[in-house]
Write a protein that holds these residues in place. Structure first.
Motif, PDB file in Angstrom:
ATOM      1  N   ALA A 124       0.846  -1.191   0.000  1.00  0.00           N
ATOM      2  CA  ALA A 124       0.000   0.000   0.000  1.00  0.00           C
ATOM      3  C   ALA A 124       0.880   1.240   0.000  1.00  0.00           C
ATOM      4  N   ALA A 125       0.331   2.353  -0.492  1.00  0.00           N
ATOM      5  CA  ALA A 125       1.048   3.622  -0.509  1.00  0.00           C
ATOM      6  C   ALA A 125       0.076   4.753  -0.258  1.00  0.00           C
ATOM      7  N   ILE A 126       0.635   5.862   0.229  1.00  0.00           N
ATOM      8  CA  ILE A 126      -0.198   7.025   0.543  1.00  0.00           C
ATOM      9  C   ILE A 126       0.585   8.284   0.203  1.00  0.00           C
ATOM     10  N   THR A 127      -0.116   9.253  -0.378  1.00  0.00           N
ATOM     11  CA  THR A 127       0.529  10.506  -0.727  1.00  0.00           C
ATOM     12  C   THR A 127       0.778  11.356   0.513  1.00  0.00           C
ATOM     13  N   SER A 187      -0.335  14.249   1.292  1.00  0.00           N
ATOM     14  CA  SER A 187      -1.571  14.829   1.826  1.00  0.00           C
ATOM     15  C   SER A 187      -2.434  13.794   2.521  1.00  0.00           C
ATOM     16  N   GLY A 188      -2.222  12.537   2.162  1.00  0.00           N
ATOM     17  CA  GLY A 188      -3.088  11.493   2.698  1.00  0.00           C
ATOM     18  C   GLY A 188      -4.375  11.317   1.925  1.00  0.00           C
ATOM     19  N   PHE A 189      -4.590  12.154   0.940  1.00  0.00           N
ATOM     20  CA  PHE A 189      -5.849  12.112   0.208  1.00  0.00           C
ATOM     21  C   PHE A 189      -5.927  10.960  -0.784  1.00  0.00           C
ATOM     22  N   THR A 190      -4.779  10.489  -1.226  1.00  0.00           N
ATOM     23  CA  THR A 190      -4.759   9.415  -2.212  1.00  0.00           C
ATOM     24  C   THR A 190      -4.001   8.215  -1.667  1.00  0.00           C
ATOM     25  N   THR A 191      -4.613   7.065  -1.813  1.00  0.00           N
ATOM     26  CA  THR A 191      -3.981   5.819  -1.383  1.00  0.00           C
ATOM     27  C   THR A 191      -4.021   4.802  -2.514  1.00  0.00           C
ATOM     28  N   TYR A 192      -3.103   3.883  -2.467  1.00  0.00           N
ATOM     29  CA  TYR A 192      -3.020   2.811  -3.448  1.00  0.00           C
ATOM     30  C   TYR A 192      -2.862   1.496  -2.691  1.00  0.00           C
ATOM     31  N   TYR A 193      -3.480   0.473  -3.218  1.00  0.00           N
ATOM     32  CA  TYR A 193      -3.406  -0.836  -2.583  1.00  0.00           C
ATOM     33  C   TYR A 193      -3.142  -1.924  -3.607  1.00  0.00           C
ATOM     34  N   ALA A 194      -2.387  -2.922  -3.186  1.00  0.00           N
ATOM     35  CA  ALA A 194      -2.283  -4.134  -3.979  1.00  0.00           C
ATOM     36  C   ALA A 194      -3.626  -4.851  -3.910  1.00  0.00           C
ATOM     37  N   PRO A 195      -3.957  -5.627  -4.918  1.00  0.00           N
ATOM     38  CA  PRO A 195      -5.254  -6.325  -4.901  1.00  0.00           C
ATOM     39  C   PRO A 195      -5.472  -7.159  -3.644  1.00  0.00           C
ATOM     40  N   PHE A 196      -4.437  -7.802  -3.150  1.00  0.00           N
ATOM     41  CA  PHE A 196      -4.628  -8.653  -1.973  1.00  0.00           C
ATOM     42  C   PHE A 196      -4.882  -7.827  -0.717  1.00  0.00           C
ATOM     43  N   ALA A 197      -4.478  -6.564  -0.745  1.00  0.00           N
ATOM     44  CA  ALA A 197      -4.606  -5.713   0.438  1.00  0.00           C
ATOM     45  C   ALA A 197      -5.920  -4.933   0.460  1.00  0.00           C
ATOM     46  N   ALA A 237       3.633   6.768   9.713  1.00  0.00           N
ATOM     47  CA  ALA A 237       2.727   6.095   8.802  1.00  0.00           C
ATOM     48  C   ALA A 237       2.278   4.805   9.469  1.00  0.00           C
ATOM     49  N   PHE A 238       1.124   4.330   9.046  1.00  0.00           N
ATOM     50  CA  PHE A 238       0.539   3.170   9.697  1.00  0.00           C
ATOM     51  C   PHE A 238      -0.012   2.209   8.646  1.00  0.00           C
ATOM     52  N   LEU A 239      -0.053   0.944   9.023  1.00  0.00           N
ATOM     53  CA  LEU A 239      -0.722  -0.050   8.193  1.00  0.00           C
ATOM     54  C   LEU A 239      -1.553  -0.917   9.125  1.00  0.00           C
ATOM     55  N   GLN A 240      -2.855  -0.757   9.011  1.00  0.00           N
ATOM     56  CA  GLN A 240      -3.769  -1.571   9.795  1.00  0.00           C
ATOM     57  C   GLN A 240      -4.159  -2.767   8.944  1.00  0.00           C
ATOM     58  N   MET A 241      -3.980  -3.965   9.498  1.00  0.00           N
ATOM     59  CA  MET A 241      -4.251  -5.185   8.741  1.00  0.00           C
ATOM     60  C   MET A 241      -5.311  -6.008   9.457  1.00  0.00           C
ATOM     61  N   GLY A 285      -9.402  -3.776   0.889  1.00  0.00           N
ATOM     62  CA  GLY A 285     -10.509  -4.277   1.685  1.00  0.00           C
ATOM     63  C   GLY A 285     -10.093  -4.918   2.999  1.00  0.00           C
ATOM     64  N   ARG A 286      -8.825  -5.275   3.127  1.00  0.00           N
ATOM     65  CA  ARG A 286      -8.348  -5.876   4.387  1.00  0.00           C
ATOM     66  C   ARG A 286      -7.322  -4.999   5.099  1.00  0.00           C
ATOM     67  N   PHE A 287      -6.565  -4.221   4.329  1.00  0.00           N
ATOM     68  CA  PHE A 287      -5.518  -3.379   4.899  1.00  0.00           C
ATOM     69  C   PHE A 287      -5.887  -1.914   4.708  1.00  0.00           C
ATOM     70  N   THR A 288      -5.455  -1.085   5.652  1.00  0.00           N
ATOM     71  CA  THR A 288      -5.669   0.353   5.548  1.00  0.00           C
ATOM     72  C   THR A 288      -4.372   1.082   5.861  1.00  0.00           C
ATOM     73  N   ILE A 289      -3.932   1.913   4.935  1.00  0.00           N
ATOM     74  CA  ILE A 289      -2.750   2.731   5.154  1.00  0.00           C
ATOM     75  C   ILE A 289      -3.180   4.130   5.558  1.00  0.00           C
ATOM     76  N   SER A 290      -2.440   4.717   6.470  1.00  0.00           N
ATOM     77  CA  SER A 290      -2.733   6.081   6.913  1.00  0.00           C
ATOM     78  C   SER A 290      -1.430   6.738   7.356  1.00  0.00           C
ATOM     79  N   ARG A 291      -1.512   8.020   7.660  1.00  0.00           N
ATOM     80  CA  ARG A 291      -0.318   8.731   8.112  1.00  0.00           C
ATOM     81  C   ARG A 291      -0.709   9.889   9.009  1.00  0.00           C
ATOM     82  N   ASP A 292       0.236  10.305   9.816  1.00  0.00           N
ATOM     83  CA  ASP A 292       0.069  11.471  10.667  1.00  0.00           C
ATOM     84  C   ASP A 292       1.321  12.309  10.462  1.00  0.00           C
ATOM     85  N   ASN A 293       1.234  13.343   9.652  1.00  0.00           N
ATOM     86  CA  ASN A 293       2.413  14.133   9.311  1.00  0.00           C
ATOM     87  C   ASN A 293       2.942  14.919  10.510  1.00  0.00           C
ATOM     88  N   ASP A 294       2.061  15.311  11.405  1.00  0.00           N
ATOM     89  CA  ASP A 294       2.523  16.039  12.596  1.00  0.00           C
ATOM     90  C   ASP A 294       3.434  15.159  13.438  1.00  0.00           C
TER      91      ASP A 294
END
Length: 123
Positions: free
Chosen positions: A49-52, A54-64, A79-83, A66-75
């Motif tokens: 997974a990847a995230i810009t 701004s956090g506004f755009t994310t990309y996921y591999a097909p296997f990820a 970055a995080f990956l919830q699985m 619906g099951r994984f969530t990428i996020s970030r806190d710039n402050d």
């Protein structure tokens, strides 16, 4: 220079959840895309997974998706990956990566890498 440190890996049963974190120390200002990749024993490293910046755009591999969530806190420079719904085939070393220029799905684009954190899913 950017230093990345992953944490949160471990052993979990099939169907369980894990949350990975990536702490970034950034030597200069920049707009970094962040991503997670993984590598299983004997396998090529693959995009998760990847995230810009701004956090506004994310990309996921097909296997990820619906099951994984990428996020970030710039402050917090993290970055995080919830699985969720983890499967034995998710077993791998998970790497955090940063790219000064945006988020892509290509590992060759990423200049900075963490040491990785092991995720093991038991059946």
């Amino acid at each position: 220079q950017v230093h990345l440190t992953e944490s949160g890996g471990g052993l979990v049963q099939t169907g369980g959840s894990l949350s990975l974190s990536c702490a970034a120390s950034i030597g200069r200002a920049g707009s970094y895309g962040m991503a997670w990749f993984r590598q299983a024993p004997g396998e090529e490293r693959e995009f998760v997974a990847a995230i810009t910046w701004s956090g506004f755009t994310t990309y996921y591999a097909p296997f990820a998706r619906g099951r994984f969530t990428i996020s970030r806190d710039n402050d917090k420079k993290m970055a995080f990956l919830q699985m969720y719904e983890l499967k034995p085939e998710d077993t791998a070393v998970y790497y955090c990566a940063a790219h000064d220029g945006g988020a892509t799905m290509n590992d060759d684009d990423y200049e900075y890498w963490g040491q990785g954190t092991q995720v093991t899913v038991s059946s």
